[in-house]
Scaffold this active site. Structure first.
Site, PDB file in Angstrom:
ATOM      1  N   ASN A  18       0.806  -1.225   0.000  1.00  0.00           N
ATOM      2  CA  ASN A  18       0.000   0.000   0.000  1.00  0.00           C
ATOM      3  C   ASN A  18       0.836   1.270   0.000  1.00  0.00           C
ATOM      4  OD1 ASN A  18       0.285  -1.526   2.536  1.00  0.00           O
ATOM      5  ND2 ASN A  18      -0.413   0.336   3.524  1.00  0.00           N
ATOM      6  N   SER A  53     -10.910  -4.914  -0.657  1.00  0.00           N
ATOM      7  CA  SER A  53     -11.686  -3.896   0.054  1.00  0.00           C
ATOM      8  C   SER A  53     -12.407  -3.000  -0.958  1.00  0.00           C
ATOM      9  CB  SER A  53     -10.735  -3.060   0.904  1.00  0.00           C
ATOM     10  OG  SER A  53     -11.420  -1.952   1.419  1.00  0.00           O
ATOM     11  N   CYS A 100       0.628   7.586  10.967  1.00  0.00           N
ATOM     12  CA  CYS A 100       0.381   8.478  12.095  1.00  0.00           C
ATOM     13  C   CYS A 100      -0.336   7.678  13.168  1.00  0.00           C
ATOM     14  CB  CYS A 100      -0.474   9.657  11.652  1.00  0.00           C
ATOM     15  SG  CYS A 100      -0.631  10.878  12.950  1.00  0.00           S
TER      16      CYS A 100
HETATM   17  N1  PLP Z   1      -4.719  -4.092   3.479  1.00  0.00           N
HETATM   18  C1  PLP Z   1      -4.137  -3.115   2.783  1.00  0.00           C
HETATM   19  C2  PLP Z   1      -2.937  -3.419   1.948  1.00  0.00           C
HETATM   20  C3  PLP Z   1      -4.633  -1.802   2.847  1.00  0.00           C
HETATM   21  O1  PLP Z   1      -4.038  -0.826   2.157  1.00  0.00           O
HETATM   22  C4  PLP Z   1      -5.764  -1.549   3.654  1.00  0.00           C
HETATM   23  C5  PLP Z   1      -6.290  -0.169   3.808  1.00  0.00           C
HETATM   24  O2  PLP Z   1      -5.538   0.788   3.762  1.00  0.00           O
HETATM   25  C6  PLP Z   1      -6.349  -2.610   4.351  1.00  0.00           C
HETATM   26  C7  PLP Z   1      -5.800  -3.874   4.244  1.00  0.00           C
HETATM   27  C8  PLP Z   1      -7.557  -2.406   5.228  1.00  0.00           C
HETATM   28  O3  PLP Z   1      -8.723  -2.306   4.461  1.00  0.00           O
HETATM   29  P1  PLP Z   1     -10.051  -1.614   5.073  1.00  0.00           P
HETATM   30  O4  PLP Z   1      -9.756  -0.165   5.167  1.00  0.00           O
HETATM   31  O5  PLP Z   1     -11.113  -1.930   4.068  1.00  0.00           O
HETATM   32  O6  PLP Z   1     -10.317  -2.252   6.379  1.00  0.00           O
END
Ligand code: PLP
Length: 388
Positions: free
Chosen positions: A153, A203, A330
């Site tokens: 991410n 998501s 953060c």
């Molecule tokens: N996994 C990754 C790689 C993410 O970037 C995120 C959200 O930033 C999540 C899981 C969590 O997803 P959600 O916000 O739908 O709970």
């Protein structure tokens, strides 16, 4: 002031077509998908249509789709759903994951570790990519699950999940991948490249569907323990009344993503991301792209700006209408250097000076040129201030 949104990895706007598809399910078509009457049956068929649309994006069967409340729940359900039964039976269990996972996986792993699961956290190389052979070398007879994200991410670096899953399969180990930042950016073929992946998280709000809806793909034949007690929804894998409008939105978003990928949207977006990235690298002395050598998803750029505090830069950009994000998290008010960047070998100072820019599908060339110019000017101003 023009607003340029460069934080798609935090959340994407809901696509107009998605909103349009969802709206009737808040009103005239509202119903509980478990009700026997006509309104309930309408809701049921909307849920099953959404399921089929998501299954089509993943090239899997509808029965393999479990709707959840988001990426976090999908990740928790995958890890805990596989590992809790071992804990309950008092059997040895080992989990392999990476140091750069999202906290939804990392903290779930840490919680399981406290309860007796052995966990190996594999570090990525300097390019932000884990070595599949290193993951395989960490496997033991009691390894029950490998969880490696598909696209990071923060850096966008794509991990060799297909290869990891093949190596795990040879050893009879289940594989989960957090594909939250890969869905809609890469083709996810569960019958092809990812045929050995058992569990996969998505998501909605990273895919132009709303916040609060997610998917866990559970391959046929793989059993997971449900984490919530309640009704028999989602074939006993996730109790709770289905989020009908969310599922309708997720389905529509999956359909839009598939079309966008098929018409080469990803390649076009990568070209725009490169304009932004190169504009900054050329204009800012000492700027470097994190994970530059890795294969990256098209929309993500992560840049290190020597001697600049990303928090101040972020504020300066916000005042100029550019929404971006840290390469750091953060937490409780204090800016911690990003665990992702640290795991790649950046110093805390380099991590604190890193900025994440993540494009939406609607990004334009003019916006990218303007955002690069604004960033270059802001960095110059901050550096001048620091010298004065
Ligand atoms: N996994 C990754 C790689 C993410 O970037 C995120 C959200 O930033 C999540 C899981 C969590 O997803 P959600 O916000 O739908 O709970």
């Amino acid at each position: 002031m023009t607003r340029i949104y460069l934080d798609a990895n935090a959340t994407t706007p809901v696509a107009p077509e998605v909103l349009e598809a969802m709206l009737p399910y808040f009103g005239a078509l509202g119903g509980n998908a478990s009700s026997a009457h006509a309104a309930g049956q309408q809701a049921r068929s909307a849920v099953e249509k959404g399921r089929a649309q998501v299954a089509s994006l993943l090239q899997c069967t509808a029965k393999e789709i479990v709707f959840t409340s988001g990426g976090t729940e999908s990740d928790n359900l995958a890890l805990r759903g596989v590992l809790e039964p071992f804990l309950q039976r008092g059997e040895a269990a080992h989990l392999i994951t990476t140091q750069m996972e999202h906290h939804a996986v990392l903290y779930a792993a840490e919680a399981l570790e406290k309860r007796g699961v052995a966990v190996t956290y594999v570090a990525p190389k300097a390019d932000g990519v884990v070595d599949a052979d290193e993951v395989a070398a960490a496997m033991r007879p009691e390894t029950r699950l490998v969880s490696v994200m598909l696209a990071n991410n923060e850096t966008g670096a794509v991990q060799p999940v297909g290869k990891i899953a093949r190596l795990a399969k040879e050893r009879g180990v289940l594989v989960h991948t957090d594909a939250v930042q890969a869905a809609g950016k890469l083709l996810l073929d569960m019958a092809g490249e990812f045929k050995n992946v058992d569990l996969l998280s998505i998501s909605g709000h990273k895919l132009y569907a709303p916040q609060g809806i997610g998917v866990l793909f559970v391959r046929k034949g793989v059993t997971i323990a449900a984490m919530q007690h309640g009704g028999p929804q989602e074939r006993q894998r996730r109790a709770g009344t289905e989020n009908v409008p969310g599922i309708v939105g997720m389905g529509k978003a999956a359909e839009l993503a598939q079309k966008w990928l098929e018409r080469g949207g990803s390649e076009e977006l990568a070209a725009l991301r490169d304009v932004l990235e190169q504009g900054i690298v050329q204009g800012v002395e000492g700027a470097r792209v994190n994970a530059a050598e890795a294969r990256r998803v098209a929309n993500t750029a992560n840049l290190q700006m020597e001697g600049v505090d990303a928090e101040s830069l972020l504020m300066a950009l916000d005042m100029q209408g550019v929404a971006a994000s840290f390469g750091s998290a953060c937490m409780s008010g204090a800016t911690e250097p990003s665990h992702v960047l640290l795991s790649m070998g950046l110093t805390p100072q380099q991590a604190r000076g890193s900025l994440r820019l993540s494009l939406t599908r609607d990004a334009t060339l003019a916006e990218m040129e303007q955002a690069a110019a604004i960033t270059v000017a802001a960095v110059k101003r901050l550096r001048a201030l620091a010298r004065s």
